[in-house]
Design a protein around this motif. Structure first.
Motif, PDB file in Angstrom:
ATOM      1  N   SER A 144       0.738  -1.178   0.014  1.00 43.92           N
ATOM      2  CA  SER A 144      -0.007   0.001   0.034  1.00 43.92           C
ATOM      3  C   SER A 144       0.914   1.167  -0.036  1.00 43.92           C
ATOM      4  O   SER A 144       1.767   1.293   0.650  1.00 43.92           O
ATOM      5  N   ALA A 169      -7.449  -2.039   2.443  1.00 43.77           N
ATOM      6  CA  ALA A 169      -7.472  -2.661   1.227  1.00 43.77           C
ATOM      7  C   ALA A 169      -8.807  -3.269   1.331  1.00 43.77           C
ATOM      8  O   ALA A 169      -9.462  -3.723   2.065  1.00 43.77           O
ATOM      9  N   ILE A 181      -0.239  -5.732   0.549  1.00 44.10           N
ATOM     10  CA  ILE A 181      -1.544  -6.268   0.215  1.00 44.10           C
ATOM     11  C   ILE A 181      -2.001  -7.535   0.220  1.00 44.10           C
ATOM     12  O   ILE A 181      -1.256  -8.541  -0.108  1.00 44.10           O
TER      13      ILE A 181
END
Length: 417
Positions: free
Chosen positions: A55, A61, A103
């Motif tokens: 990120s 997310a 992520i």
């Protein structure tokens, strides 16, 4: 006596650089200590940077398919700080995520926390549509595994050191530093601190060249042995050259490269080796000497001769010829492959109505209007011109300059970087 033809800078520099073979003796140094050193081998990445998708924002997310329109409500099921890994993210879920964190599987976008609204029951409302891949830094987008990230011959700066560290290199193999012996000639020279200004005898001058030449050599990666001031005597000059050649890669002198009766550099170098005495078609800096001083046989050293370079005595001439000729030479000894300096086209805010037969390097300063102002005194002895100015105009031989003309500017900052 017929005077030798003037040699152009474009002729002299290639001849000089053909003699500047990279020194043997590469060494490993800590990446912390490698600033200004020259890479002796290519640097190849052994991993991806970044190593995984991560990120680029603090936020959440999520799956872009869950947020095709503003107002989607998602359940927050996990929290992922940098340095940790998340778990599978399912439809209708979001993960609280922080900058640099990987992520989680199943997520394909990040939304900034400012664009979300916290709700009761570990839920958030996403107040905008979220496109796929938003705010995600992809694995390898900076560096891919197996890529050459730094090339042999690169002179390292803080940015290169950071890049090397980012792929895990605690040490770098760098070229040997040139060992340079530096001395000045001239009975008129005295050292600051040895004689007070009010006690200076007639004809005496302080040795300014010794200070800036030593600093320049060190700035360009050399190990400097300062041999001080050598008297204007043939035997003293020969002894200094002979001793310096034994343990150095280059001898650099200032003054004594003309052909006067008190200029002993030329015959001394010729007696101990070979010398090319060039009359360069540049201003300032016409006299320049280059050659080799043979080493004693049986002494362990690189090669059987030490390079010799002799600069003119006038301070601005010495300063300019160092930057034009000595700088690229000592960088090439370290394996640097690109030694030229860019010329920037700028506008002259001055007139230079008298063209010279030599290529001129005029000391100038950039002004607030975006043009160049000229220092009022371009004499080769006026060192204040190099302090006042922030660069030079590289003016071709036979060229006048009128206010408003475009000229080629070389920045001291880039030259000295």
């Amino acid at each position: 006596m017929t005077r030798p033809a003037l040699l152009s800078l474009d002729e002299a520099l290639p001849q000089l650089l053909t003699q500047a073979h990279a020194l043997a003796g590469a060494q490993w140094v800590s990446t912390f200590d490698a600033d200004g050193r020259v890479l002796a081998q290519d640097v190849i990445a052994g991993l991806q940077v970044p190593p995984q998708d991560n990120s680029s924002m603090d936020g959440y997310a999520l799956r872009a398919a869950d947020c095709e329109q503003a107002g989607a409500v998602l359940r927050v099921t996990q929290r992922i700080p940098a340095g940790t890994h998340g778990t599978q993210l399912n439809a209708g879920e979001a993960a609280r995520i922080f900058t640099g964190a990987p992520i989680p599987p199943g997520a394909d976008a990040v939304v900034m926390q400012e664009e979300c609204e916290a709700l009761e029951g570990h839920q958030i409302k996403v107040n905008k549509a979220v496109p796929a891949a938003q705010w995600i830094r992809r694995s390898g987008e900076d560096v891919t595994r197996g890529a050459k990230v730094l090339s042999q011959g690169t002179r390292l700066t803080p940015a290169e050191l950071g890049l090397a560290a980012s792929i895990g290199l605690a040490q770098l193999q760098v070229s040997a530093r040139p060992r340079v012996a530096l001395f000045s000639t001239g009975d008129e020279l005295v050292m600051p601190g040895d004689v007070a200004p009010e006690a200076m005898s007639a004809g005496a001058i302080y040795n300014s060249n010794r200070f800036f030449l030593r600093a320049l050599l060190q700035r360009f990666g050399c190990e400097v042995t300062d041999l001080g001031i050598v008297p204007d005597k043939r035997d003293a000059t020969m002894a200094a050259l002979h001793d310096a050649a034994r343990h150095h890669d280059l001898i650099l002198t200032s003054g004594g490269v003309s052909v006067g009766e008190e200029d002993h550099i030329k015959p001394a170098v010729e007696a101990l080796g070979v010398l090319n005495l060039w009359q360069l078609a540049i201003k300032p800096g016409k006299p320049f000497a280059f050659g080799k001083v043979h080493r004693d046989s049986g002494i362990e050293s690189v090669g059987d001769a030490c390079h010799f370079m002799g600069l003119p005595g006038n301070p601005v001439s010495s300063f300019v010829t160092f930057l034009l000729l000595v700088r690229p030479f000592v960088l090439a000894l370290q394996g640097v492959t690109k030694t030229d300096i860019a010329r920037t086209e700028m506008q002259a805010h001055f007139d230079w109505p008298r063209a010279d037969k030599r290529r001129e390097f005029l000391r100038v300063k950039r002004n607030p209007a975006g043009g160049l102002d000229l220092f009022h005194n371009q004499s080769s002895g006026v060192l204040t011109s190099a302090v006042w100015g922030d660069g030079v105009v590289d003016n071709p031989a036979g060229q006048t300059i009128a206010k408003g003309d475009n000229v080629r500017f070389i920045s001291f900052a880039e030259w000295l970087a």
